[in-house]
Enzyme design. Sequence first.
Site, PDB file in Angstrom:
ATOM      1  N   LYS A   1      -3.850  -5.433  11.989  1.00 31.39           N
ATOM      2  CA  LYS A   1      -3.495  -4.842  10.690  1.00 31.39           C
ATOM      3  C   LYS A   1      -3.498  -3.321  10.789  1.00 31.39           C
ATOM      4  CE  LYS A   1      -3.408  -4.186   6.162  1.00 31.39           C
ATOM      5  NZ  LYS A   1      -2.099  -4.222   5.523  1.00 31.39           N
TER       6      LYS A   1
ATOM      7  N   LYS B   1       4.864 -11.076   4.712  1.00 34.82           N
ATOM      8  CA  LYS B   1       5.461 -11.242   3.381  1.00 34.82           C
ATOM      9  C   LYS B   1       6.243 -12.554   3.320  1.00 34.82           C
ATOM     10  CE  LYS B   1       6.118  -6.285   2.730  1.00 34.82           C
ATOM     11  NZ  LYS B   1       4.709  -6.011   2.493  1.00 34.82           N
TER      12      LYS B   1
ATOM     13  N   GLY C   1       0.842  -1.200   0.000  1.00 35.55           N
ATOM     14  CA  GLY C   1       0.000   0.000   0.000  1.00 35.55           C
ATOM     15  C   GLY C   1       0.878   1.251   0.000  1.00 35.55           C
ATOM     16  N   ASN C   2       2.101   1.104   0.500  1.00 33.71           N
ATOM     17  CA  ASN C   2       3.039   2.224   0.537  1.00 33.71           C
ATOM     18  C   ASN C   2       3.571   2.594  -0.838  1.00 33.71           C
ATOM     19  OD1 ASN C   2       2.695   2.166   3.251  1.00 33.71           O
ATOM     20  ND2 ASN C   2       4.558   0.969   3.649  1.00 33.71           N
TER      21      ASN C   2
ATOM     22  N   LYS D   1      -2.785  -8.392   2.323  1.00 32.79           N
ATOM     23  CA  LYS D   1      -2.762  -8.536   0.871  1.00 32.79           C
ATOM     24  C   LYS D   1      -1.707  -9.540   0.398  1.00 32.79           C
ATOM     25  CE  LYS D   1       0.950  -5.938  -0.669  1.00 32.79           C
ATOM     26  NZ  LYS D   1       1.580  -6.150   0.631  1.00 32.79           N
TER      27      LYS D   1
END
Lengths: 307, 307
Positions: free
Chosen positions: B122, B265, B9-10, B207
């Site tokens: 989150k 991740k 998102g960054n 995500k």
Amino acid sequence: MRIVAALGGNALLHRGERPDAAVQEANIERVATALAALAHDHELVITHGNGPQVGLLALESAADRSLTAPYPLDLLGAQTEGMIGSLLARTLHNALPGHPIAALVTHTVVRADDPAFDRPTKFVGQVYPRESAELLARRNGWHIAKDGTDWRRVVPSPAPERIVETDTIHELLSGGTLVICAGGGGIPVTADRDTGALTGVEAVIDKDLTAALLAEDLKADFLLILTDVPNVYEGYGTPAQRPVIDATPAQLRGGDFPEGSMGPKAEAAARFVERTGGLAAIGALDAAYEIVHGRSGTLVRPDLTAA
Amino acid sequence: MRIVAALGGNALLHRGERPDAAVQEANIERVATALAALAHDHELVITHGNGPQVGLLALESAADRSLTAPYPLDLLGAQTEGMIGSLLARTLHNALPGHPIAALVTHTVVRADDPAFDRPTKFVGQVYPRESAELLARRNGWHIAKDGTDWRRVVPSPAPERIVETDTIHELLSGGTLVICAGGGGIPVTADRDTGALTGVEAVIDKDLTAALLAEDLKADFLLILTDVPNVYEGYGTPAQRPVIDATPAQLRGGDFPEGSMGPKAEAAARFVERTGGLAAIGALDAAYEIVHGRSGTLVRPDLTAA
């Protein structure tokens, strides 16, 4: 039969209703009931308005003091495509178990020199008493106009020239998927004359005109424009008012419509029928199935006597 | 090769940047440059985070006094899918003239009894000094947690169980379309055990975990997790810090990651490689092409010595 159905933005949020999520979630059940029967028998594309929703998000963005400037209407329109697309997709998923359904983020190209940019006409957001509307207009740099007895923000509504995702919509539809797309008339973009590069613009496109273009591009058999009245009327609001059962494009264009939203609906229906020889109809959301089967609404049919 | 690329998102809004539309429009040019070269040679699916964006919309909705209650996170997540999907689609359209591109509104099923609903983890929205975060938490009923040296809102992040639109994504991808989907991990819904009916829930799904599930379902060859650091590191933040060039899932899971986002991740990459025997990598957005060609990033490969 291949049908493009256009839902009014009011299908999710009726005039005067509070713009709560729960209100829209309740209203959308009606939409699913009305459209699910059509999806059983036909190829169906659903498009929808976003006037109340995009107006709400514009107000919220304008009030957000963490921002240098409010978000532009193209990005707010994109937000409404996501939200309304999701509500429609999940509700139709529940009404049509196992039926493939896709909600597509859709862009519509307009001309950068469209005269509509200098003449805002498209109503967005809620209605206000005149004084509140004038205050909001001064504070936010809005244009406002009279909508019925109240006042409301108006934004530019340039004509849809081309839908960027037509081939994708066609591919999904031909594969048996119910497609939800071009919400709010599509996210407005201009295309650079030389490179074709797309750039978002501050506008809200008329969803009925985009629906007519989409129906033409998809070679649809039927353009179904759904609203909150059962017919187009002659002499609307007069003692002589009577429903129009069917009309040619020329007859429909000759009608004297009250200000507001019936004009673009009539123009969209007439244009689709003239250009393609297909059928169009304008009628009530709840009667969608009956309209397609000739038992409700105003049918617009080709003028077979024309040269 | 079929590649699923997950963008942080960054990528659109760096930590500490003002959440303006113009800032995100500028940042996204970098994304298009990084990913366009991959789309030339490979089947490409792009998914993206939405933490900063969904947090902003949640704040705006909470401040909107025309609403009885703020919009729920599923609808706000749907709004971010529309907005970020549009920004990615139009920017990639400009970088890849003539290439078919579709941004799809996507829903992800989670379990109603996922323990994450009782344990929000989150991060969404902006970072705040502790006192501001505590004030906002009291006013809006938020949970907050420490993110680096600052504080930030946290929301439940249940595990992705199933992506509703997998077949549609597969169909588009197989037809040569670049697909943007499952933004923000997908719009979180639960599915009724008996009827399968979908209902939105208040959550933001991770995500990277959704990207791993998507890559598995699409039988992708490569899961590419793009972030703002060039590698996974051993001994991160210590004098002995050194980049991990490649690792098996077990080696990656054995790593000691700083709090924050590297954990999910690493888990997503490890899970995809274990379940499918494919390759995954974690690295910098700008190096996307080099990572896929083995010249940058941390590669995660199957453990060929395992039984």
